[in-house]
Design a protein around this motif. Structure first.
Motif, PDB file in Angstrom:
ATOM      1  N   GLU A 166       0.789  -1.239  -0.058  1.00  0.00           N
ATOM      2  CA  GLU A 166      -0.040   0.049   0.023  1.00  0.00           C
ATOM      3  C   GLU A 166       0.832   1.290  -0.045  1.00  0.00           C
ATOM      4  O   GLU A 166       1.595   1.328   0.873  1.00  0.00           O
ATOM      5  CB  GLU A 166      -1.076  -0.220   1.230  1.00  0.00           C
ATOM      6  CG  GLU A 166      -1.791   1.091   1.280  1.00  0.00           C
ATOM      7  CD  GLU A 166      -2.722   1.247   0.292  1.00  0.00           C
ATOM      8  OE1 GLU A 166      -2.634   2.458  -0.448  1.00  0.00           O
ATOM      9  OE2 GLU A 166      -3.687   0.518   0.151  1.00  0.00           O
ATOM     10  N   LEU A 167       0.748   2.197  -0.847  1.00  0.00           N
ATOM     11  CA  LEU A 167       1.594   3.225  -1.313  1.00  0.00           C
ATOM     12  C   LEU A 167       0.914   4.698  -0.947  1.00  0.00           C
ATOM     13  O   LEU A 167       1.473   5.554  -1.093  1.00  0.00           O
ATOM     14  CB  LEU A 167       2.278   3.348  -2.818  1.00  0.00           C
ATOM     15  CG  LEU A 167       3.298   2.113  -2.998  1.00  0.00           C
ATOM     16  CD1 LEU A 167       3.617   2.360  -4.485  1.00  0.00           C
ATOM     17  CD2 LEU A 167       4.273   2.399  -2.214  1.00  0.00           C
ATOM     18  N   GLY A 168      -0.426   4.436  -0.518  1.00  0.00           N
ATOM     19  CA  GLY A 168      -1.205   5.554  -0.174  1.00  0.00           C
ATOM     20  C   GLY A 168      -1.899   6.369  -1.575  1.00  0.00           C
ATOM     21  O   GLY A 168      -1.926   5.633  -2.266  1.00  0.00           O
ATOM     22  N   SER A 169      -1.729   7.655  -1.601  1.00  0.00           N
ATOM     23  CA  SER A 169      -2.747   8.200  -2.523  1.00  0.00           C
ATOM     24  C   SER A 169      -1.608   9.674  -3.096  1.00  0.00           C
ATOM     25  O   SER A 169      -0.941   9.969  -2.157  1.00  0.00           O
ATOM     26  CB  SER A 169      -4.140   8.649  -2.208  1.00  0.00           C
ATOM     27  OG  SER A 169      -3.918   9.702  -1.006  1.00  0.00           O
ATOM     28  N   VAL A 170      -1.719   9.895  -4.332  1.00  0.00           N
ATOM     29  CA  VAL A 170      -1.129  11.077  -4.755  1.00  0.00           C
ATOM     30  C   VAL A 170      -1.839  11.706  -5.956  1.00  0.00           C
ATOM     31  O   VAL A 170      -3.005  11.068  -6.332  1.00  0.00           O
ATOM     32  CB  VAL A 170       0.297  10.562  -5.398  1.00  0.00           C
ATOM     33  CG1 VAL A 170       1.252  10.057  -4.540  1.00  0.00           C
ATOM     34  CG2 VAL A 170      -0.062   9.727  -6.397  1.00  0.00           C
ATOM     35  N   LEU A 184       8.687   9.252  -6.471  1.00  0.00           N
ATOM     36  CA  LEU A 184       7.190   9.927  -5.994  1.00  0.00           C
ATOM     37  C   LEU A 184       7.052   9.424  -4.495  1.00  0.00           C
ATOM     38  O   LEU A 184       7.244   8.261  -3.978  1.00  0.00           O
ATOM     39  CB  LEU A 184       6.229   8.783  -6.710  1.00  0.00           C
ATOM     40  CG  LEU A 184       5.050   9.160  -6.415  1.00  0.00           C
ATOM     41  CD1 LEU A 184       4.271  10.473  -6.956  1.00  0.00           C
ATOM     42  CD2 LEU A 184       4.037   7.971  -7.170  1.00  0.00           C
ATOM     43  N   THR A 186       5.493   9.027  -0.778  1.00  0.00           N
ATOM     44  CA  THR A 186       4.129   8.569  -0.027  1.00  0.00           C
ATOM     45  C   THR A 186       4.246   8.819   1.299  1.00  0.00           C
ATOM     46  O   THR A 186       5.099   9.218   1.840  1.00  0.00           O
ATOM     47  CB  THR A 186       4.051   7.069  -0.558  1.00  0.00           C
ATOM     48  OG1 THR A 186       4.714   6.253   0.452  1.00  0.00           O
ATOM     49  CG2 THR A 186       4.398   6.666  -1.922  1.00  0.00           C
ATOM     50  N   GLY A 187       3.091   8.562   1.814  1.00  0.00           N
ATOM     51  CA  GLY A 187       2.615   9.045   3.255  1.00  0.00           C
ATOM     52  C   GLY A 187       3.138   7.591   4.160  1.00  0.00           C
ATOM     53  O   GLY A 187       2.668   7.594   5.381  1.00  0.00           O
ATOM     54  N   ILE A 188       3.417   6.491   3.593  1.00  0.00           N
ATOM     55  CA  ILE A 188       3.323   5.150   3.909  1.00  0.00           C
ATOM     56  C   ILE A 188       4.764   4.864   4.705  1.00  0.00           C
ATOM     57  O   ILE A 188       5.770   4.896   3.585  1.00  0.00           O
ATOM     58  CB  ILE A 188       2.691   4.119   3.192  1.00  0.00           C
ATOM     59  CG1 ILE A 188       1.460   4.572   2.586  1.00  0.00           C
ATOM     60  CG2 ILE A 188       2.630   2.803   3.819  1.00  0.00           C
ATOM     61  CD1 ILE A 188       0.414   4.714   3.633  1.00  0.00           C
TER      62      ILE A 188
END
Length: 224
Positions: A166-170, A184, A186-188
């Motif tokens: 799971e890499l979160g959203s952008v 890129l 991510t917030g993970i």
């Protein structure tokens, strides 16, 4: 079957003769008429018309059929004797019902009929038994397989697994402008748990991303 037919002959024949029971191919199960006995859904058919039953009666009574009266007596003996044999097979007293032909399912393997040829001295006839009658004569002996734990049952099974990170959203504008070598964010965090499962199935386990030599790996922490 041989022992059963032999015992039946001893009870009906004045002079016992040789008895044989042979397997018969379905395609060869033919007769001018069939005598049907039924009980509790079980069915047995003997390939005999009136003339054949008279021959059977004459053979059992050891009396030649020279005139019509002899034929009628032999027919009566043959019919009673045949009814007794078929009744012993289906497990209840039965009145014989004459059929022009055997049921169509007799000739298809999937329906499980057994076909055989019975010989009592010089008299031969075809005998057909449905699965219910066969199971009554020779009950299936089923031994339940011991239960295994899920782990033991699956221990030797290979399965293809898919790891999902799971890499979160952008923002979509960032994705559309990506070029080779771009990074890129991510917030993970790297320590976030990962799910591991077969494609299209719920996760089997969750764990942490790690490395073994030059390969990426997942350390399992929770089995679902």
């Amino acid at each position: 079957m041989h022992a059963l037919v032999l015992d039946w002959q001893r009870n009906w024949a004045v002079t016992p003769a040789a008895v044989s029971v042979d397997e018969l191919a379905r395609a060869q199960a033919q007769a001018a008429a069939w005598q049907l006995a039924t009980a509790d859904d079980g069915r047995a058919l003997a390939g005999m018309d009136r003339a054949a039953m008279a021959r059977l009666g004459g053979a059992l009574a050891a009396v030649p059929t020279r005139v019509a009266a002899d034929f009628n007596v032999a027919l009566a003996v043959g019919a009673e004797a045949l009814a007794a044999l078929l009744s012993s097979l289906v497990g209840a007293a039965s009145v014989l019902v004459e059929q022009d032909q055997a049921p169509a399912e007799v000739f298809t393997d999937r329906y499980g009929w057994i076909c055989m040829e019975i010989s009592v001295g010089d008299v031969r006839f075809h005998l057909l038994l449905d699965p219910v009658t066969c199971n009554r004569l020779d009950p299936q002996r089923r031994i339940a397989a011991p239960l295994e734990s899920r782990t033991a049952a699956l221990a030797g099974t290979a399965v293809a697994l898919t790891a999902t990170l799971e890499l979160g959203s952008v923002d979509i504008s960032l994705v559309s402008s990506l070029r080779p070598g771009d990074i890129l964010g991510t917030g993970i965090p790297l320590s976030a748990p990962d799910a591991l499962g077969a494609a299209g199935s719920p996760p089997l386990l969750t764990g942490r991303l790690t490395a073994i030599g030059q390969a990426k790996a997942i350390t399992a922490e929770h089995i679902h």
